[in-house]
Design a protein around this motif. Structure first.
Motif, short mmCIF file in Angstrom:
data_model
loop_
_atom_site.label_atom_id
_atom_site.label_comp_id
_atom_site.label_asym_id
_atom_site.label_seq_id
_atom_site.Cartn_x
_atom_site.Cartn_y
_atom_site.Cartn_z
N ALA A 247 11.38 -49.13 -16.00
CA ALA A 247 12.45 -49.27 -16.99
C ALA A 247 11.89 -49.64 -18.35
CB ALA A 247 13.46 -50.31 -16.52
N ARG A 248 10.92 -50.52 -18.39
CA ARG A 248 10.34 -50.95 -19.67
C ARG A 248 9.56 -49.80 -20.32
NH1 ARG A 248 9.17 -55.17 -22.89
NH2 ARG A 248 7.15 -55.19 -23.94
N THR B 137 20.13 -45.19 -9.84
CA THR B 137 18.92 -44.40 -9.69
C THR B 137 17.71 -45.33 -9.49
OG1 THR B 137 19.74 -42.61 -11.08
CG2 THR B 137 17.36 -42.80 -10.87
N VAL B 138 16.85 -44.92 -8.58
CA VAL B 138 15.61 -45.66 -8.35
C VAL B 138 14.49 -44.89 -9.05
CG1 VAL B 138 13.95 -46.48 -6.65
CG2 VAL B 138 16.41 -46.52 -6.13
N THR B 139 13.78 -45.59 -9.91
CA THR B 139 12.66 -44.98 -10.61
C THR B 139 11.42 -45.85 -10.37
OG1 THR B 139 14.11 -44.09 -12.31
CG2 THR B 139 11.78 -44.22 -12.84
N ALA C 162 13.04 -42.70 -4.44
CA ALA C 162 13.08 -42.59 -5.90
C ALA C 162 13.54 -41.21 -6.34
CB ALA C 162 11.71 -42.89 -6.49
N GLN C 163 14.36 -41.19 -7.37
CA GLN C 163 14.77 -39.92 -7.96
C GLN C 163 13.82 -39.50 -9.09
OE1 GLN C 163 17.45 -42.47 -7.69
NE2 GLN C 163 17.61 -41.63 -5.62
N ALA C 164 13.04 -40.46 -9.57
CA ALA C 164 12.11 -40.16 -10.66
C ALA C 164 10.92 -41.12 -10.57
CB ALA C 164 12.79 -40.31 -12.01
N ALA D 76 18.44 -42.02 -22.44
CA ALA D 76 19.45 -43.09 -22.39
C ALA D 76 20.26 -43.05 -21.11
CB ALA D 76 20.37 -42.99 -23.60
N GLU D 77 20.58 -41.84 -20.65
CA GLU D 77 21.39 -41.72 -19.43
C GLU D 77 20.63 -42.24 -18.21
OE1 GLU D 77 23.76 -38.33 -16.77
OE2 GLU D 77 22.81 -37.80 -18.68
N LEU D 78 19.36 -41.84 -18.09
CA LEU D 78 18.56 -42.31 -16.97
C LEU D 78 18.36 -43.81 -17.04
CD1 LEU D 78 16.78 -41.92 -14.49
CD2 LEU D 78 14.88 -41.32 -16.03
N LEU D 79 18.13 -44.31 -18.24
CA LEU D 79 17.92 -45.74 -18.40
C LEU D 79 19.15 -46.52 -17.95
CD1 LEU D 79 15.58 -47.49 -19.42
CD2 LEU D 79 16.64 -47.46 -21.69
#
Length: 737
Positions: free
Chosen positions: A93-94, A116-118, A139-141, A105-108
């Motif tokens: 996220a950072r 969503t798991v990143t 994870a999706q990304a 922005a949407e993914l964040l």
């Protein structure tokens, strides 16, 4: 100095702890194993508490908090072995926010809300396109480095072929060559942000592993207080309690080594990058040992899946091993220390913990340092020795004149009324000059006991000589055949008429008795009561008739003594405390003795070894360029840093009046044990040169090896301290008679 969390951090801790206690219970962790090792409900709840936006700057929609705040969360994640890649998502996220907040922005926002798991890939995917990823199964990304680019890799549903793993906690091997990606940033700026993220992940994982280890040891300790074998609780057996005591010290050490790394990053300390690597290596190794010993405490039940301890055992391996072999991280620390490897340090944000001793301590330490530099001639420095053998009456008296012998004492007693932080700083100066503190510390302890328990006549007779630096003292506790069991003393004192006592017997290990003016002696005054009740303490003048001092030489180049007392007559004024009240006086004396450490000796050890490694040639190049040598030197440094942090914690707790769970014994036991094992290892590393007693680094390393063996015995053996730690820190039953 400050080891306290802020009020906001304590509130955050309580909030996350309450939530995870309920939503990451071991029952729910088990249930998550049936859904690819991931609990989506728990994950969204963490998100609602603001977990995944902790480290995102405020101007990009996050909370803008520091690494210490994230560490509060991660310790609770570790304690409850929460199902999901929390550390990786915090970092992802950072990195995403710093590189592409507006474009993504949407993914964040989906990360913030837990939809969503990143995760992150640890290795450059251009060099290693196929690699294991924490949370890769769900994870999706994934954010990864690809050469000089940082990319966002999409992981479509069904793209991962899941397989059973050790802990069933959503790790998976991804083939990035077959997955689509977009560029988030490229060039030095972007890759630096990603590299900083990886360093932050190491810190967060270190704290999580500390939380996991602590909980595993707690579970084992609770069980050891419930399970009986052969008629008593198994926690009363030292074979159970002592390994757990060792491990809780190691767990505390790892936590505070991580805190130190965070603190030193904020202060721009040179080796902060190496400390990050040390912290991950140490906490991974500690976690592996902690869960193994904890499971062993449960015996056969630990193997049964209905017991929770196995969950901690498996997580302790899976969490750090997704990154790779932890010993490689120790190699990394070695390169950062000795090969100039650069590291991109993370921006840790605000750090409120502080390990500085303060302006007053620093100023007085400089004053003492300047005095030593003036009075220690080359001849005196050549005479210096860590033991009583390094004593010099002239130096001792000069230090007394400047009120540096007992600076913690009241001003009217020859002191400066110095606070504990100041005393700690002054001790470091003594050690940095290699000047013996044994005559001072022993004499100071005897003087303190006289001030507390002596009668007015004794105080008037002895204290002025001690204060003026005209008298030093020795300790007469141990006896031949008694060892650490000082209450088994057989040396006796019997009334001899007209307010006099007659003392007969012998004392062992009376170091400094050959030059001392007084000996603090524990003697038996009543043989007809339990052994600990019939004892009395005396201060005995060493010029009394009937005292014989015989040298006992150790292989540490140190003289100690055995002393004999044949009809020694002592007036009653030299008695401390009540007749048969020696236990009370002795307890006060032991409280002054237990604790402390050998951190400066540890530091001198690795500095000597570093110098030798720079001078020794191995396979045509300096030994210090050898990877194995760098690892072993880095390991010794890590042990020293941990000992320093444990010592600082004990000091801080004493100053603030907070509860101490045997923090002094923890420091002494850890420091002395690691001093001994590291001295042995570095003697091996630099052999055969280290066998020489020649002047310089070789002689210093040689002596360090020999000196280290005594440190695990001085002031109580490591076994005594382990029992104290087991009882006070873990709540285990008493293991001593």
């Amino acid at each position: 100095m400050n080891f306290d969390l802020t009020d906001d951090q304590r509130m955050m801790l309580e909030s996350f702890a309450r939530y995870l206690d309920e939503n990451s219970s071991t029952e729910k962790v088990r249930a998550a194993a049936e859904t690819q090792g991931f609990d989506a409900v728990m994950w969204r709840g963490l998100a609602e508490l603001g977990a995944f936006c902790l480290r995102v700057p405020e101007d990009q929609g996050g909370l803008g908090l520091g690494v210490m705040d994230a560490a509060v969360l991660m310790e609770e994640v570790g304690r409850t072995i929460a199902a999901g890649p929390v550390a990786e998502t915090l970092v992802a996220a950072r990195v995403l926010a710093l590189l592409a907040a507006s474009d993504q922005a949407e993914l964040l926002e989906q990360i913030f809300t837990g939809e969503t798991v990143t995760s992150i890939a640890y290795a450059d995917i251009s060099a290693q396109p196929k690699q294991w990823v924490a949370g890769g199964a769900v994870a999706q990304a994934v954010i990864a480095r690809k050469g000089n680019q940082v990319v966002l890799v999409s992981v479509p549903q069904g793209a991962v072929q899941c397989e059973p793993t050790m802990a069933d906690n959503a790790i998976a091997e991804l083939d990035f060559a077959n997955l689509e990606s977009i560029v988030l940033g490229e060039g030095d700026k972007a890759t630096k942000v990603f590299a900083q993220g990886l360093e932050e992940w190491k810190l967060l994982m270190s704290v999580a592993l500390s939380g996991l280890s602590r909980e595993a040891i707690r579970l084992a300790s609770v069980y050891a207080c419930e399970r009986e074998a052969f008629g008593q609780l198994i926690g009363a057996y030292q074979g159970i309690s002592h390994p757990l005591a060792d491990l809780i010290v190691d767990v505390d050490g790892g936590k505070y080594l991580t805190w130190r790394a965070i603190h030193d990053i904020s202060k721009g300390i040179d080796d902060a990058g190496a400390q990050i690597s040390m912290a991950l290596w140490w906490t991974a190794d500690t976690a592996a040992r902690a869960v193994t010993q904890s499971l062993h405490t449960f015996g056969g039940y630990g193997l049964a899946t209905e017991y929770d301890i196995h969950l901690y055992n498996l997580r302790a391996k899976v969490w750090p091993l997704v990154y790779g072999d932890p010993s490689r991280v120790l190699e990394e620390a070695g390169r950062r220390l000795y090969a100039g490897e650069a590291v991109a340090l993370p921006d840790v944000g605000q750090v409120d913990i502080d390990f500085d001793l303060g302006d007053e301590a620093n100023a007085m330490a400089k004053e003492l340092d300047d005095l030593f530099n003036r009075i220690l001639t080359p001849e005196l420095r050549a005479k210096a020795h860590y033991s009583f053998d390094g004593f010099d009456a002239g130096v001792h008296k000069t230090l007394a004149e400047h009120k540096f012998l007992f600076p913690e004492w009241p001003k009217d007693s020859g002191g400066r009324e110095a606070e504990p932080y100041v005393i700690n700083a002054l001790r470091s100066v003594w050690e940095s000059h290699g000047w013996t503190s044994h005559p001072v510390s022993t004499t100071g302890m005897v003087g303190t006991m006289i001030r507390k328990c002596g009668n007015d006549e004794l105080k008037q007779d002895v204290l002025p000589k001690i204060i003026a630096g005209e008298a030093i003292c020795s300790l007469g506790y141990s006896e031949p055949g008694c060892g650490s069991d000082v209450f088994a003393a057989k040396t006796k004192a019997t009334p001899d008429g007209d307010g006099w006592w007659r003392i007969d017997g012998s004392k062992m290990w009376t170091s400094g008795a050959n030059i001392a003016h007084y000996v603090l002696m524990l003697v038996r005054t009543n043989p007809d009561v339990p052994k600990h009740k019939g004892l009395t303490m005396f201060v005995v003048p060493m010029d009394s008739e009937g005292i014989e001092v015989q040298a006992v030489h150790t292989f540490q180049d140190e003289r100690t003594n055995i002393t004999y007392y044949d009809g020694v007559r002592v007036p009653d004024k030299y008695r401390l405390g009540e007749v048969d009240g020696g236990l009370k006086v002795m307890s006060a004396a032991l409280a002054l003795e237990h604790g402390g450490g050998f951190m400066k000796s540890q530091q001198a050890l690795f500095e000597s070894a570093e110098q030798m490694c720079a001078e020794i040639t191995y396979q045509g190049k300096p030994l210090i360029q050898d990877v194995d040598a760098q690892k072993r030197l880095a390991r010794t440094r890590a042990h020293t840093y941990i000992a320093e942090m444990l010592g600082d914690r004990a000091l801080w707790v004493g100053v603030t009046g907070k509860e101490s769970k045997a923090y002094g014994p923890m420091t002494k036991m850890f420091s002395s044990e690691k001093f001994q094992s590291d001295a042995r290892d570095l003697l091996d590393l630099t052999a055969p040169y280290s066998l020489s007693k020649r002047d310089g680094a070789a002689g210093e390393l040689n002596l360090a090896y020999r000196h280290a063996h005594g440190t695990t015995i001085y002031g109580g053996t490591s076994e005594v301290h382990r029992s104290m730690i087991a009882e006070k820190a873990l709540g285990l039953p008493r293991t001593r008679g």
